[in-house]
Design an enzyme around this catalytic site. Structure first.
Site, PDB file in Angstrom:
ATOM      1  N   CYS A  85       7.314 -19.890   8.713  1.00  0.00           N
ATOM      2  CA  CYS A  85       6.715 -18.699   8.113  1.00  0.00           C
ATOM      3  C   CYS A  85       6.157 -17.809   9.217  1.00  0.00           C
ATOM      4  CB  CYS A  85       5.600 -19.117   7.149  1.00  0.00           C
ATOM      5  SG  CYS A  85       4.686 -17.727   6.443  1.00  0.00           S
ATOM      6  N   CYS A 133       5.304 -18.933   0.790  1.00  0.00           N
ATOM      7  CA  CYS A 133       4.855 -20.001   1.675  1.00  0.00           C
ATOM      8  C   CYS A 133       3.707 -20.743   0.989  1.00  0.00           C
ATOM      9  CB  CYS A 133       4.390 -19.400   3.000  1.00  0.00           C
ATOM     10  SG  CYS A 133       3.572 -20.571   4.093  1.00  0.00           S
ATOM     11  N   CYS A 156      17.111 -16.951  -0.873  1.00  0.00           N
ATOM     12  CA  CYS A 156      17.463 -15.693  -0.213  1.00  0.00           C
ATOM     13  C   CYS A 156      16.197 -15.156   0.443  1.00  0.00           C
ATOM     14  CB  CYS A 156      18.016 -14.735  -1.261  1.00  0.00           C
ATOM     15  SG  CYS A 156      18.770 -13.270  -0.593  1.00  0.00           S
TER      16      CYS A 156
END
Length: 168
Positions: A85, A133, A156
Site C-alpha cells: 500500500c 487497505c 483491479c
C-alpha cells in the site's frame, strides 16, 4: 406537517438502507471482519495524509478516486516482488498473484490474507465491490468476478495506490 415530516424521515431511512439491501441480494460481501483485528489500524488526520501522499495518491487513497487506464508503470511490471500500500506499506499482493487483464490497471487474482477489506460501492449506480487497505483504509480499487483460476477474482488496482518492492 407532522405526517409529511414522518413520511420524509421514513423515505430517507429507506433510501439509506437500499444499497445494503441490494448488496445482500446480489451476494456482495463486506469483509470488515474479526480476522482483520490482528492488523493494527493507522489513523492519520487529513493534513497528515496530504503531507505524506502526492496530490494524485491522496485523491485515489483518501477520496476513492481512479487513475486513468494504462497510466501506471506497474501495469507492465513483471519482476518478482511484493506490492504494498502506498499509504502505509502494508503488503497487499505477491507478484505471483498478478496477471495481465487488459483493463489498463494492475490486476491480481488474489490478495495476501487479511490485507484488504471490502464494501459495496454504488457510485456508478451499478453495484460493485470496492476494496481498501486493511491497515490505513486507503482505497485500492474494485474486485470483480471475471478473473482467472484459481479464485476467479480480478482485483483491479490503481497503480498510484501501490508501491512495488522487487525481490532481491
Amino acid at each position: 406537517m407532522k405526517r409529511r415530516t414522518l413520511l420524509s424521515a421514513g423515505l430517507g431511512a429507506f433510501c439509506i438502507a437500499i444499497p445494503s439491501i441490494i448488496a445482500f441480494i446480489l451476494g456482495m460481501e463486506e469483509s470488515k471482519s474479526e480476522e482483520n483485528k490482528s492488523i493494527k489500524k493507522l489513523n492519520l488526520t487529513q493534513a497528515q495524509w496530504k503531507k505524506k501522499l502526492t496530490p494524485a495518491q491522496y485523491h485515489i487513497l483518501r477520496e476513492e478516486g481512479t487513475e486513468k487506464p494504462f497510466s501506471s508503470a506497474l501495469n507492465n511490471e513483471k519482476r518478482k516482488g511484493i506490492y504494498i500500500c502506498a499509504g502505509c506499506d502494508l503488503p497487499l499482493f505477491k507478484s505471483e498473484m498478478k496477471y495481465y487483464s487488459g483493463t489498463g490497471w494492475p490486476s491480481f487474482y488474489d490478495t495476501i490474507t487479511q490485507a484488504v477489506e471490502t464494501k459495496a460501492d454504488f457510485k456508478l449506480l451499478i453495484p460493485r465491490t470496492e476494496y481498501h487497505c486493511a491497515r490505513c483504509g486507503g482505497h485500492q480499487g474494485h474486485v470483480f468476478n471475471d478473473g482467472p483460476k484459481p479464485t476467479g477474482k480480478r482485483y483491479c488496482n490503481n497503480g498510484l495506490a501501490l508501491k512495488f518492492i522487487p525481490k532481491t
